[in-house]
Structures are given as structure tokens and as C-alpha cells.
Design a protein around this motif. Structure first.
Motif, short mmCIF file in Angstrom:
data_model
loop_
_atom_site.label_atom_id
_atom_site.label_comp_id
_atom_site.label_asym_id
_atom_site.label_seq_id
_atom_site.Cartn_x
_atom_site.Cartn_y
_atom_site.Cartn_z
N ARG A 133 0.84 -1.19 0.00
CA ARG A 133 0.00 0.00 0.00
C ARG A 133 0.88 1.24 0.00
O ARG A 133 1.91 1.25 0.64
N GLN A 134 0.43 2.27 -0.69
CA GLN A 134 1.28 3.43 -0.90
C GLN A 134 1.17 4.42 0.23
O GLN A 134 0.14 5.06 0.42
N VAL A 135 2.23 4.53 1.01
CA VAL A 135 2.34 5.54 2.06
C VAL A 135 3.69 6.21 1.87
O VAL A 135 4.71 5.54 1.80
N TYR A 136 3.72 7.53 1.75
CA TYR A 136 4.98 8.25 1.59
C TYR A 136 5.70 8.28 2.94
O TYR A 136 5.18 8.79 3.92
N MET A 137 6.89 7.72 2.99
CA MET A 137 7.62 7.58 4.24
C MET A 137 8.70 8.64 4.34
O MET A 137 9.62 8.70 3.53
N LEU A 138 8.59 9.51 5.34
CA LEU A 138 9.59 10.53 5.62
C LEU A 138 10.13 10.25 7.01
O LEU A 138 9.39 10.23 7.98
N ASN A 139 11.42 10.04 7.12
CA ASN A 139 12.06 9.67 8.39
C ASN A 139 11.75 8.22 8.74
O ASN A 139 11.12 7.50 7.99
N ARG A 140 12.14 7.78 9.93
CA ARG A 140 12.05 6.36 10.27
C ARG A 140 10.66 6.00 10.79
O ARG A 140 9.88 6.84 11.20
N VAL A 141 10.40 4.69 10.77
CA VAL A 141 9.11 4.18 11.22
C VAL A 141 9.21 3.72 12.66
O VAL A 141 10.20 3.18 13.09
N LYS A 142 8.14 3.94 13.45
CA LYS A 142 8.07 3.41 14.80
C LYS A 142 6.70 2.77 14.99
O LYS A 142 5.78 2.99 14.21
N SER A 143 6.54 1.97 16.02
CA SER A 143 5.27 1.29 16.26
C SER A 143 4.20 2.30 16.68
O SER A 143 4.49 3.32 17.30
N SER A 144 2.93 2.00 16.34
CA SER A 144 1.82 2.88 16.67
C SER A 144 0.72 2.06 17.31
O SER A 144 0.73 0.83 17.28
N ASN A 145 -0.25 2.73 17.92
CA ASN A 145 -1.37 2.04 18.51
C ASN A 145 -2.17 1.32 17.43
O ASN A 145 -2.24 1.76 16.28
N GLU A 146 -2.84 0.23 17.84
CA GLU A 146 -3.57 -0.59 16.87
C GLU A 146 -4.66 0.21 16.17
O GLU A 146 -4.89 0.02 14.97
N TYR A 147 -5.33 1.15 16.88
CA TYR A 147 -6.42 1.89 16.26
C TYR A 147 -5.92 2.77 15.12
O TYR A 147 -6.67 3.06 14.18
N ILE A 148 -4.64 3.18 15.18
CA ILE A 148 -4.08 3.97 14.09
C ILE A 148 -4.00 3.13 12.83
O ILE A 148 -4.31 3.60 11.72
#
Length: 201
Positions: free
Chosen positions: A1-16
Motif C-alpha cells: 500500500r502506498q504511504v509516503y515515508m519521511l524519516n524512520r518508522v516506529k510502532s503505533s497504537n492498533e487503532y491507528i
């Protein structure tokens, strides 16, 4: 799925992630969405803004360790609006088709003109930089940005930027190595902001 990634990824809450799935579905099917939007108060509780937002989703963006939705929102019809995914609740996909006219629109250019994904008005500005900042400007605005030599030590950048607090903060970090040339009212606004800071010290 296309998400533009700027900077690093971290874990998020499930509802996000559930929000992301629903928004992605709406983007794929070119449907409008409605949702509740909130801010945090000093008591750390959610203060919901009045009414539900209705928007035409365009794209998902990751910036500064947060997900954002770039969308057309009628309240700010002159510009696109960025919504933080973690502040959206009760997302519903509507039957109405998206209300978007994206002729000539470049998402990458839009993202490059943003400072911290704040929703601000876009303006064309003329800035004068020391040559030492050439790579900084190219990294921020891309190789297609309009750059013209001034003298042996400076160049002009003719740039589209979103003018707001993050933009002025970006300019400020370079001290006297960058100057606002045009528009004149933007130059005056920056001077007034600097003077107000001095007055508060």
C-alpha cells in the motif's frame, strides 16, 4: 500500500492501523470520509472539535514519526489540509465521490514545500542563501527547484513553501546565512517575529 515515508518508522497504537486501513480503502475507491477530530487539553484528555469533518482523502504520509492524511477539506478549500491520523476517530466511508481536481498537482512537490506537515497557505518566495546551504536547499526542495547564482558566495532560491511557524523556524536555524527577499510582507512578518522574541527575553 502506498504511504509516503519521511524519516524512520516506529510502532503505533492498533487503532491507528485500523484508521489507515479504512482511509486507504476510501482512497482506492475514491470516496469521501467523515470523522471526529480532537486535540489534547492540559488534563491530557481528548477535546473533540465541534461536528464531524467531511473530507476527500488524497494520500497518506509518514513524517516526523507520525502518519498524516492529505485531503481536500471544504473549510480550507484554497489549500489541501493535513490531518493527523492519531487524532482521527469514528472514520466512516461515505457514498459520495471525492471532490478533487488534481490537474497539475505534484504530491512530492507539496510534501517538499511543507515544514512538519502543518497546514498553511502556500506562497512563492525568493530567498537568498550562502553557498554553504546549497545542499540543504536541494535536499529540502529537490533538484527541480529554481536556483540562480547571485554572487560568488550567494544564490537565490525561488521556492514554493507553506508559510507558518515551522517555516520561520527553518529559516531561523541558519541565522544570517539566509535572507527573505520577497514577498516584502513576508520579510516584515519575519522581522516582527524576531523582534517579539527579543522583547520577551
Amino acid at each position: 500500500r502506498q504511504v509516503y515515508m519521511l524519516n524512520r518508522v516506529k510502532s503505533s497504537n492498533e487503532y491507528i492501523y485500523l484508521n489507515l486501513d479504512k482511509i486507504h480503502e476510501a482512497i482506492q475507491n475514491k470516496k469521501q470520509i467523515s470523522f471526529s477530530y480532537f486535540d489534547y487539553g492540559l488534563d491530557k484528555k481528548r477535546n473533540y472539535r465541534e461536528g464531524k469533518r467531511v473530507a476527500s482523502p488524497l494520500s497518506l504520509v509518514w513524517d516526523n514519526e507520525r502518519y498524516y492524511l492529505v485531503a481536500y477539506y471544504e473549510k480550507h478549500s484554497e489549500n489541501l489540509t493535513n490531518f493527523r491520523i492519531d487524532k482521527m476517530e469514528n472514520i466512516e466511508i461515505l457514498q459520495e465521490e471525492v471532490n478533487l481536481n488534481m490537474e497539475g498537482f505534484s504530491l512530492s512537490e507539496y510534501i517538499n514545500s511543507s515544514f512538519g506537515m502543518f497546514s498553511c497557505k502556500t506562497k512563492c518566495v525568493k530567498l537568498r542563501f550562502e553557498n554553504s546551504l546549497l545542499n540543504v536547499v536541494i535536499d529540502k526542495f529537490g533538484l527541480n527547484s529554481k536556483i540562480i547564482k547571485d554572487d560568488d558566495n550567494h544564490f537565490f532560491g525561488y521556492l514554493k513553501v507553506k508559510v507558518g511557524e515551522p517555516f520561520f523556524g527553518w529559516i531561523f536555524q541558519f541565522g544570517n546565512k539566509v535572507n527573505i527577499c520577497e514577498p516584502e510582507e513576508l520579510k516584515k512578518e519575519y522581522k516582527n517575529r524576531l523582534q517579539n522574541i527579543i522583547n520577551e527575553i
